[in-house]
Design a protein around this motif. Structure first.
Motif, short mmCIF file in Angstrom:
data_model
loop_
_atom_site.label_atom_id
_atom_site.label_comp_id
_atom_site.label_asym_id
_atom_site.label_seq_id
_atom_site.Cartn_x
_atom_site.Cartn_y
_atom_site.Cartn_z
N ASP A 35 0.71 -1.18 -0.01
CA ASP A 35 -0.10 -0.02 0.03
C ASP A 35 0.79 1.28 0.03
OD1 ASP A 35 -2.18 -1.55 0.04
OD2 ASP A 35 -2.82 -1.08 2.13
N VAL A 36 0.70 2.29 -0.73
CA VAL A 36 0.88 3.39 -0.87
C VAL A 36 0.42 4.47 0.10
CG1 VAL A 36 1.68 5.52 -2.32
CG2 VAL A 36 1.46 3.29 -3.17
N VAL A 37 1.63 4.94 0.92
CA VAL A 37 1.16 5.89 2.28
C VAL A 37 1.41 7.25 2.12
CG1 VAL A 37 1.60 3.68 3.74
CG2 VAL A 37 3.51 5.43 3.27
N ALA A 38 2.35 7.72 1.18
CA ALA A 38 2.69 9.11 0.97
C ALA A 38 3.24 9.18 -0.73
CB ALA A 38 3.40 9.57 1.77
N HIS A 39 3.17 10.36 -1.04
CA HIS A 39 3.62 10.73 -2.67
C HIS A 39 4.48 12.11 -2.31
CE1 HIS A 39 0.89 7.88 -4.67
NE2 HIS A 39 -0.22 8.17 -3.67
N LEU A 40 5.57 11.91 -3.32
CA LEU A 40 6.52 13.26 -3.67
C LEU A 40 6.05 13.72 -4.85
CD1 LEU A 40 9.98 12.18 -2.37
CD2 LEU A 40 8.41 13.60 -1.09
N ASP A 41 6.51 15.04 -4.88
CA ASP A 41 6.49 15.92 -6.43
C ASP A 41 7.17 15.28 -7.15
OD1 ASP A 41 6.11 17.42 -8.32
OD2 ASP A 41 6.84 19.17 -7.44
N LYS A 42 6.99 14.50 -8.34
CA LYS A 42 7.71 13.89 -9.30
C LYS A 42 8.29 14.42 -10.39
CE LYS A 42 4.94 9.46 -8.35
NZ LYS A 42 4.24 8.43 -9.03
N GLU A 43 7.91 15.91 -10.45
CA GLU A 43 8.42 16.45 -11.66
C GLU A 43 10.09 16.75 -11.66
OE1 GLU A 43 8.02 18.59 -15.11
OE2 GLU A 43 6.30 17.67 -13.71
N LEU A 67 12.02 14.52 -10.74
CA LEU A 67 12.48 13.01 -11.00
C LEU A 67 12.29 12.74 -12.24
CD1 LEU A 67 11.37 11.57 -7.63
CD2 LEU A 67 13.45 12.22 -8.14
N ARG A 68 11.24 13.03 -13.05
CA ARG A 68 10.96 12.69 -14.39
C ARG A 68 11.87 13.65 -15.18
NH1 ARG A 68 5.40 13.98 -12.93
NH2 ARG A 68 4.06 11.85 -12.73
N LEU A 69 12.36 14.93 -14.80
CA LEU A 69 13.33 15.46 -15.81
C LEU A 69 14.52 14.63 -15.78
CD1 LEU A 69 12.70 19.10 -14.54
CD2 LEU A 69 11.84 18.00 -16.77
N GLU A 70 14.85 14.21 -14.52
CA GLU A 70 16.19 13.62 -14.31
C GLU A 70 16.16 12.16 -15.15
OE1 GLU A 70 17.02 12.53 -10.28
OE2 GLU A 70 17.15 14.60 -9.72
N LEU A 71 15.00 11.46 -15.39
CA LEU A 71 14.60 10.37 -16.07
C LEU A 71 14.77 10.62 -17.64
CD1 LEU A 71 14.00 7.43 -16.24
CD2 LEU A 71 11.67 8.04 -16.37
N GLU A 72 14.34 11.70 -18.15
CA GLU A 72 14.58 12.03 -19.51
C GLU A 72 16.02 12.41 -19.74
OE1 GLU A 72 12.30 11.96 -21.75
OE2 GLU A 72 10.72 11.34 -20.27
N SER A 73 16.82 13.27 -18.88
CA SER A 73 18.07 13.53 -19.18
C SER A 73 18.95 12.15 -19.16
CB SER A 73 18.64 14.22 -17.88
OG SER A 73 19.89 14.51 -18.13
N ALA A 74 18.60 10.98 -18.39
CA ALA A 74 19.26 9.78 -18.57
C ALA A 74 18.74 9.27 -20.07
CB ALA A 74 18.70 8.99 -17.29
N GLU A 101 15.17 5.74 -13.06
CA GLU A 101 13.71 5.15 -13.17
C GLU A 101 13.57 4.76 -11.78
OE1 GLU A 101 14.29 1.92 -15.83
OE2 GLU A 101 13.70 3.15 -17.83
N ASN A 102 14.58 4.33 -11.13
CA ASN A 102 14.34 3.96 -9.53
C ASN A 102 13.83 5.12 -8.80
OD1 ASN A 102 14.79 1.15 -10.23
ND2 ASN A 102 16.96 1.38 -9.61
N ARG A 103 14.75 6.23 -8.89
CA ARG A 103 14.23 7.40 -8.27
C ARG A 103 12.82 7.86 -8.51
NH1 ARG A 103 18.46 10.37 -6.09
NH2 ARG A 103 17.44 12.42 -6.75
N LEU A 104 12.46 7.76 -9.55
CA LEU A 104 11.08 7.95 -9.92
C LEU A 104 10.18 7.13 -9.02
CD1 LEU A 104 9.11 9.96 -11.60
CD2 LEU A 104 9.05 8.33 -13.38
N SER A 105 10.28 6.00 -9.02
CA SER A 105 9.61 5.15 -8.26
C SER A 105 9.56 5.33 -6.87
CB SER A 105 9.83 3.57 -8.44
OG SER A 105 11.13 3.39 -8.09
#
Length: 400
Positions: free
Chosen positions: A108-116, A118-125, A185-189
């Motif tokens: 179960d997911v108990v909390a969320h972070l802002d992913k923006e 982290l998405r940019l880091e994924l596109e850069s990778a 990808e891991n950091r985004l998850s």
């Protein structure tokens, strides 16, 4: 007045009659006196006869009980494992989906972070991976051409070495780009905080909108697969905690008894309370045993001697070993009985043998008592096991 001649010359029998009369009167008086003395003599003899006076004593009734009494300690029910859930990356908390008291399941997911970010880091990778792939293709083609030219003698060996090294560098760059993409990808998850086991939320440490760092606790989850009773033990109870059987009762369910075993005993005392925290695992605790309930841990020695507890003043030793005075129930006289002493405490003596349950043992003034002496006892109001009477007086006061 002249006396007549016939008065002066009385007959000779008159003095005899007068003496006889006086003698008879004396006998009557003496008889009366002796009669009076005879009636008072028995009363005097009865008053002077010795009286047997029962001496007042203080007694206690013998009762055999286990030498080491049960010890109880109050604590609380806790989960054996409490997990602090935290994000593996830093960022801004945009949502917390649980509150204190909520139950969660594994995954179960108990909390969320802002992913923006982290998405940019994924596109850069991903872009870096594409560039590394193209670079490897270029360097590979150049290396092939230079090998052909070197074989024909049109290129030097030094040029071939440079092209070969450039190709090897491109291979390494591609591998690094792949790993960077996997890490992104891991950091985004990691932006979704997931519970790794079923349990109940017992604390929250962050609110939506708060910026947190990596590893900062967001939610504390207590696992429900194993529960414990946590108590604080004094140093005098450490040995009992290790050797005795433990039973846990709940304040919410007084009649329920839960078997327990010592799982953990702190090797060092708490600096404030000077007690040792101990954790007892509850065997078979179900869902009705809620975390935070008040629990009473009872320590029962497994095997122990049964003894009678008497005051120290009840034992006397006149050179033939320790003895106590027991009051005979029928004759109310004293009998000296030798006893076997198991141990002494600050104010009591533990008797292992020599007396029987229900015996009345004198507890005060035993130094002035003798076997066969008559005594009397009386129950003091408000006592159950001690048949106390008047406090033993001094020997002179109680002696007849």
């Amino acid at each position: 007045m002249p006396v007549a001649a016939h008065d002066l010359h009385a007959p000779s029998g008159a003095p005899r009659r007068l003496g006889a009369g006086l003698f008879a009167g004396s006998l009557v008086a003496l008889a009366a006196l002796l009669s009076g003395c005879g009636e008072q003599a028995p009363a005097q003899t009865q008053a002077d006869a010795p009286q047997i006076v029962a001496r007042p004593v203080q007694v206690t009734t013998v009762a055999f009980r286990p030498r080491d009494a049960e010890k109880t300690f109050v604590g609380v029910v806790r989960a054996r494992r409490e997990i602090d859930l935290a994000f593996r990356v830093g960022g801004k908390v945009v949502q917390r989906t649980v509150e204190v008291g909520d139950r969660v399941a594994a995954g179960d997911v108990v909390a969320h972070l802002d992913k923006e970010d982290l998405r940019l880091e994924l596109e850069s990778a991903r872009a870096e991976l594409a560039a590394a792939t193209a670079n490897l293709a270029q360097t590979t083609a150049e290396d092939g051409r230079y090998r052909s030219l070197t074989a024909k003698g049109a290129a030097s060996a030094a040029d071939l070495d440079r092209k070969s090294l450039a190709r090897e560098e491109a291979v390494g760059r591609l591998e690094r780009a792949k790993l960077s993409l996997e890490l992104a990808e891991n950091r985004l998850s990691y932006a979704d905080l997931v519970a790794d086991a079923a349990g109940v939320v017992v604390a929250t440490s962050a609110e939506p909108g708060q910026v947190v760092s990596s590893g900062q606790t967001i939610v504390r989850v207590a696992r429900l697969d194993e529960k414990e009773a946590v108590v604080s033990l004094p140093e005098t109870a450490l040995a009992d905690a290790r050797a005795a059987d433990a039973i846990v009762s709940l304040w919410a369910e007084p009649g329920r008894r839960i078997p327990a075993r010592l799982r953990e005993l702190s090797p060092q005392a708490d600096s404030t309370s000077r007690t040792y925290p101990a954790r007892f695992s509850l065997e078979g605790a179900d869902a009705t045993v809620a975390l935070g309930m008040t629990a009473t841990v009872t320590l029962r020695p497994k095997e122990q001697q049964v003894v009678a507890r008497l005051p120290l003043s009840a034992v006397i030793d006149r050179g033939h070993g320790p003895q106590v005075f027991v009051v005979d129930g029928a004759s109310r006289t004293l009998a000296a009985k030798p006893v076997t002493i198991a141990a002494y405490t600050e104010d009591q003596v533990l008797v292992a043998a020599g007396v029987a349950p229900g015996d009345e043992v004198v507890t005060l003034g035993v130094q002035t008592l003798l076997p066969g002496q008559k005594v009397r006892t009386a129950q003091v109001p408000g006592t159950t096991t001690v048949a106390q009477t008047e406090v033993a007086r001094t020997g002179a006061e109680a002696r007849p």
